[in-house]
Design a protein around this motif. Sequence first.
Motif, PDB file in Angstrom:
ATOM      1  N   VAL A  60      36.304 -50.775   2.742  1.00  0.00           N
ATOM      2  CA  VAL A  60      34.976 -50.152   2.758  1.00  0.00           C
ATOM      3  C   VAL A  60      34.755 -49.469   4.104  1.00  0.00           C
ATOM      4  O   VAL A  60      34.264 -48.334   4.186  1.00  0.00           O
ATOM      5  CB  VAL A  60      33.882 -51.200   2.478  1.00  0.00           C
ATOM      6  CG1 VAL A  60      32.494 -50.609   2.718  1.00  0.00           C
ATOM      7  CG2 VAL A  60      33.983 -51.697   1.047  1.00  0.00           C
TER       8      VAL A  60
ATOM      9  N   THR B 242      36.452 -46.104   4.773  1.00  0.00           N
ATOM     10  CA  THR B 242      35.826 -44.889   4.267  1.00  0.00           C
ATOM     11  C   THR B 242      35.491 -43.926   5.398  1.00  0.00           C
ATOM     12  O   THR B 242      35.605 -42.702   5.237  1.00  0.00           O
ATOM     13  CB  THR B 242      34.541 -45.242   3.489  1.00  0.00           C
ATOM     14  OG1 THR B 242      34.867 -46.154   2.441  1.00  0.00           O
ATOM     15  CG2 THR B 242      33.913 -44.006   2.890  1.00  0.00           C
TER      16      THR B 242
ATOM     17  N   LEU C  50      27.564 -48.285   0.216  1.00  0.00           N
ATOM     18  CA  LEU C  50      28.911 -48.006  -0.272  1.00  0.00           C
ATOM     19  C   LEU C  50      29.426 -49.063  -1.239  1.00  0.00           C
ATOM     20  O   LEU C  50      30.116 -48.747  -2.205  1.00  0.00           O
ATOM     21  CB  LEU C  50      29.880 -47.887   0.905  1.00  0.00           C
ATOM     22  CG  LEU C  50      29.643 -46.719   1.871  1.00  0.00           C
ATOM     23  CD1 LEU C  50      30.624 -46.786   3.036  1.00  0.00           C
ATOM     24  CD2 LEU C  50      29.771 -45.397   1.150  1.00  0.00           C
TER      25      LEU C  50
ATOM     26  N   SER D 240      33.736 -37.401  -1.205  1.00  0.00           N
ATOM     27  CA  SER D 240      32.790 -38.318  -1.852  1.00  0.00           C
ATOM     28  C   SER D 240      33.370 -38.941  -3.112  1.00  0.00           C
ATOM     29  O   SER D 240      32.809 -39.921  -3.629  1.00  0.00           O
ATOM     30  CB  SER D 240      31.485 -37.576  -2.194  1.00  0.00           C
ATOM     31  OG  SER D 240      30.822 -37.173  -1.024  1.00  0.00           O
TER      32      SER D 240
ATOM     33  N   LEU E  23      33.917 -42.398  -2.309  1.00  0.00           N
ATOM     34  CA  LEU E  23      32.683 -43.192  -2.352  1.00  0.00           C
ATOM     35  C   LEU E  23      32.361 -43.620  -3.777  1.00  0.00           C
ATOM     36  O   LEU E  23      31.966 -44.767  -4.019  1.00  0.00           O
ATOM     37  CB  LEU E  23      31.520 -42.383  -1.779  1.00  0.00           C
ATOM     38  CG  LEU E  23      31.570 -42.019  -0.297  1.00  0.00           C
ATOM     39  CD1 LEU E  23      30.309 -41.268   0.086  1.00  0.00           C
ATOM     40  CD2 LEU E  23      31.740 -43.253   0.557  1.00  0.00           C
TER      41      LEU E  23
ATOM     42  N   TYR F 157      32.243 -47.441  -4.952  1.00  0.00           N
ATOM     43  CA  TYR F 157      30.943 -47.907  -5.444  1.00  0.00           C
ATOM     44  C   TYR F 157      31.100 -48.536  -6.828  1.00  0.00           C
ATOM     45  O   TYR F 157      30.568 -49.623  -7.102  1.00  0.00           O
ATOM     46  CB  TYR F 157      29.963 -46.743  -5.491  1.00  0.00           C
ATOM     47  CG  TYR F 157      28.615 -47.100  -6.083  1.00  0.00           C
ATOM     48  CD1 TYR F 157      27.630 -47.684  -5.302  1.00  0.00           C
ATOM     49  CD2 TYR F 157      28.337 -46.847  -7.428  1.00  0.00           C
ATOM     50  CE1 TYR F 157      26.394 -48.012  -5.836  1.00  0.00           C
ATOM     51  CE2 TYR F 157      27.114 -47.181  -7.968  1.00  0.00           C
ATOM     52  CZ  TYR F 157      26.140 -47.757  -7.176  1.00  0.00           C
ATOM     53  OH  TYR F 157      24.926 -48.082  -7.718  1.00  0.00           O
TER      54      TYR F 157
END
Length: 650
Positions: free
Chosen positions: A123, A126, A197, A343, A346, A350
């Motif tokens: 995480v 990122t 996130l 993204s 992400l 997620y």
Amino acid sequence: MPGPDDGDGEGPVVPASPRAGARAGAPAATHSGAPAGTHSGAPAGTHSGARADTPAAGTRAGARPGPARPAGSGQAPPSRGFLARAALITASLTVAGALLGLVRDQSLARLFGAGRDTDAFLVAWTLPEFAATLLIEDGLAYALVPAFSVALARRAQGAPGDPVRSLVASTLPRLAPAFAAVAVLLAVAAPWLVGVLAPGLPDPELAVDCTRLTASCVCSFGLAGYCSAALRAHRSFLAPAAIYVAYNTGIVVTMFTLGGRWGVRSAAFGVAVGGCLMVAVQIPSLVRRLRTRRSRRSAGTVAEIGTEAGPGSGAGTGTPPGQRPVDAALMATVLLFALVRQSQVLVERYLASGLPAGAISHLNYAQKVAQIPMTLSTMLCTVTFPVVARALADGDTEQARDRVERDLVVASWLVLLGTAAVVACAPQIVQLLFQRGAFTAHDTAATAGVMRVYALGLLGQTLTGVLVRSYFSAGRAAWYPVAAMAAGLAVTFWAGAGTVGPWGVTGIAAANAAGITVTAVLLLAGTASGPRGRSVLPGGPRGVPVRARRVLAGVGGPLVAAVVAAVAGALAAGRAGGPYAGPVAGGATVTAVFVLLGRVLSARGGTSGPPSLPLARFLPALPSLRRPFVRRLLLPVRTLVRRLVHAVRR
């Protein structure tokens, strides 16, 4: 001509002359904007005579009038040998960096496995993933390279002062504090970021600690990207290509040094160490070039570095009144495109945060290995991006179109070959690379399944990487690729949300492949032109006009060949068994089937992609039956390599 980074890393030094830009010759090229990542090959049309029917034909006898080059540009076209050496240096160090990236991932898997600790670190990972895309590989390079190119051109034209130093003085003192401020802001906002996130993460406190450590990469990556853009504009490729070697070395050494005491936090601290090393390996080269350029000007000679900036890109003290050194609109569009593209990570994390522990780790390992073919295929654009830009600046749209079309076909052949190998040998590759220590056989099976699905989007990833450069090569803002990327991201999110329940991480990987494929189709449609050069979309082409039918015809044969080769390679790898014999047998089978079948299919379809030949020329090239089997098997591979090298050097 010197090599890509021997001595000063530039083309020949020629005296400034009012007639220097009027000689017959095709436009010269420089630098590259990519990645690395990043990434990109060799120019077309660097022969000494320009076409008579194009604006770039200069003042050659019999040519139609076209826009003249700036007086005193002193531009000497880079030789084919120079461009080939530049591509070789970039490719070699990119492969070395990718291999060290695998060592980094292997070390992470061996030391910490694929559980809640690695999920927490990934995480935090990122941030460096986003920073690398925004500040090194895509975003910042598209804005800074045109500015540095214009500054170099103005220096060669005898502009007062030193436009390159003036550009550095006007941009670096503003950008460096901005990078540092964003890094501090992200470190302070780490708890909120982790909550956004990965809201379902089992150990958010560990992720917060790792995020605060990795936030420093915004500052170091920003400075590294700035140095890379400046050096590549000077035709210096060695130091920029070596940054990921230094980066991954720093992470691996830090993990093994501090892993016993800090746990997975050592990997996050390694990101900070590696980022500093990325800057350190480039500073000496950049300082040396700034100094040597100054001394050469004072001696009365210039070495103009091929420029690629489009109209309106100001630089340094010689910038026309009312123009900024770096186009703010261009900066906004390229950064926004890179942000939207990244993204996708992400969205994946997620959606995966609510799955059982290890899901994010399986996604990460699968993606890192599966994207290696895409990374290698898009290296072609590292050298050809400035060639396209220079052709557009000279008004030679035909040369730019030919170069983009050639890049699309060559990159597609390379990535499809890699895709077939990944699909065929996924279990054996994951077992060979990761299955040791805390990484179990269950993790191997899960990662291999995700990797095969990820591979379905590699062609879309490659086409997107090649096409987007054609939109920004003129040094002007372009919003269409941002919209195309946003549409692909929306497909990824909604498809992932609908498939994560029944399919888990496999559904997320499938959504990623679908989303990036949609983006690639939209980008190709935005540049596509009809038989008479007209755009297939209202309002004209958004980028370099590309003959889409020709590109699709060149990709069709290898696409079918990749499917057949993947099936044959999977059977061979399964029968061989073992983590060593499986990839060797599968890879050899994939290569032989893909090369032979791809060339035959392309010949039957009437296409002539760089690795393919018309059927009448292909059949006599086959070895006779009297030759040993091994030589008959390897000859097509050798021929393919030769033709790819020839395509790069054209």
